[in-house]
Design a protein around this motif. Structure first.
Motif, short mmCIF file in Angstrom:
data_model
loop_
_atom_site.label_atom_id
_atom_site.label_comp_id
_atom_site.label_asym_id
_atom_site.label_seq_id
_atom_site.Cartn_x
_atom_site.Cartn_y
_atom_site.Cartn_z
N ASP A 1 -14.90 69.20 61.47
CA ASP A 1 -13.59 69.30 60.82
C ASP A 1 -13.50 68.54 59.51
N THR A 2 -14.61 68.14 58.93
CA THR A 2 -14.57 67.36 57.68
C THR A 2 -15.43 68.00 56.62
N PRO A 3 -14.90 68.84 55.77
CA PRO A 3 -13.56 69.43 55.82
C PRO A 3 -13.54 70.61 56.80
N ALA A 4 -12.36 71.11 57.07
CA ALA A 4 -12.21 72.18 58.06
C ALA A 4 -12.74 73.52 57.55
N ALA A 5 -12.88 73.68 56.25
CA ALA A 5 -13.32 74.95 55.66
C ALA A 5 -14.84 75.13 55.77
N GLU A 6 -15.30 76.33 55.43
CA GLU A 6 -16.75 76.61 55.39
C GLU A 6 -17.40 75.71 54.35
N VAL A 7 -18.63 75.22 54.65
CA VAL A 7 -19.33 74.30 53.75
C VAL A 7 -20.78 74.75 53.59
N SER A 8 -21.27 74.65 52.36
CA SER A 8 -22.68 74.90 52.06
C SER A 8 -23.28 73.63 51.48
N VAL A 9 -24.58 73.41 51.70
CA VAL A 9 -25.29 72.37 50.97
C VAL A 9 -25.91 73.09 49.78
N VAL A 10 -25.65 72.54 48.60
CA VAL A 10 -26.04 73.17 47.35
C VAL A 10 -26.83 72.14 46.55
N GLY A 11 -28.02 72.54 46.07
CA GLY A 11 -28.83 71.57 45.35
C GLY A 11 -29.91 72.21 44.51
N ASP A 12 -30.75 71.33 43.94
CA ASP A 12 -31.82 71.84 43.08
C ASP A 12 -32.84 72.67 43.86
N PHE A 13 -32.87 72.53 45.18
CA PHE A 13 -33.80 73.29 46.01
C PHE A 13 -33.35 74.72 46.27
N TRP B 1 -28.66 75.57 43.13
CA TRP B 1 -27.22 75.26 43.15
C TRP B 1 -26.39 76.50 43.49
N ARG B 2 -26.92 77.37 44.36
CA ARG B 2 -26.22 78.60 44.74
C ARG B 2 -25.45 78.39 46.04
N PRO B 3 -24.13 78.47 46.00
CA PRO B 3 -23.31 78.34 47.21
C PRO B 3 -23.62 79.45 48.20
N LEU C 1 -38.23 71.49 52.65
CA LEU C 1 -38.44 70.99 51.29
C LEU C 1 -39.86 70.46 51.14
N PRO C 2 -40.39 70.46 49.92
CA PRO C 2 -41.72 69.90 49.71
C PRO C 2 -41.77 68.42 50.07
N LYS C 3 -42.88 67.99 50.68
CA LYS C 3 -43.06 66.57 51.02
C LYS C 3 -43.22 65.76 49.74
N ASP C 4 -42.90 64.47 49.85
CA ASP C 4 -43.07 63.52 48.75
C ASP C 4 -42.35 63.98 47.48
N SER C 5 -41.12 64.46 47.65
CA SER C 5 -40.33 64.90 46.51
C SER C 5 -38.91 64.35 46.63
N THR C 6 -38.17 64.45 45.55
CA THR C 6 -36.79 63.99 45.50
C THR C 6 -35.91 65.16 45.09
N HIS C 7 -34.78 65.31 45.78
CA HIS C 7 -33.89 66.44 45.51
C HIS C 7 -32.44 65.96 45.38
N SER C 8 -31.73 66.53 44.41
CA SER C 8 -30.31 66.27 44.23
C SER C 8 -29.53 67.38 44.93
N PHE C 9 -28.40 66.99 45.54
CA PHE C 9 -27.58 67.98 46.25
C PHE C 9 -26.15 67.48 46.36
N ARG C 10 -25.27 68.39 46.69
CA ARG C 10 -23.87 68.10 47.04
C ARG C 10 -23.44 69.13 48.07
N TRP D 1 -16.01 70.04 46.01
CA TRP D 1 -17.34 69.42 46.01
C TRP D 1 -17.24 68.02 46.58
N PHE D 2 -18.24 67.61 47.37
CA PHE D 2 -18.28 66.23 47.85
C PHE D 2 -19.71 65.83 48.15
N ASN D 3 -19.93 64.51 48.21
CA ASN D 3 -21.26 63.95 48.41
C ASN D 3 -21.50 63.57 49.86
#
Length: 86
Positions: free
Chosen positions: A15-27, A30-32, A51-60, A68-70
């Protein structure tokens, strides 16, 4: 799962938030909707991404209505984005 990849599971309360949620990122360019979180038996919502091992990815997270939230549990922050290390 490939040898050079790691499975990462993104989890949110149902319920946080109650709406549909996607994880969107460089992987996912950034497509919802590509990695939408779905309900689990424990009452949370989750999606697992390979995701590839030994890598760093940004997402929200992106909820319906353009909210949008973190991720407070992410490894660190990259400006306005959460960051995860595999």
């Amino acid at each position: 799962m490939r040898k050079n990849s790691a499975k990462v599971t993104f989890v949110l309360p149902a319920d946080t938030p109650a709406a549909e949620v996607s994880v969107v990122g460089d992987f996912n360019d950034w497509r919802p909707g590509v990695h939408a979180l779905t309900p689990r038996k424990d009452g949370n919502r989750a999606v697992t991404v390979e995701l590839p091992k030994d890598s760093t990815h940004s997402f929200r997270y992106l909820a319906a209505g353009g909210h949008w939230f973190n991720d407070d549990t992410a490894d660190d922050q990259d400006g306005p984005n959460s960051r995860i290390h595999t």
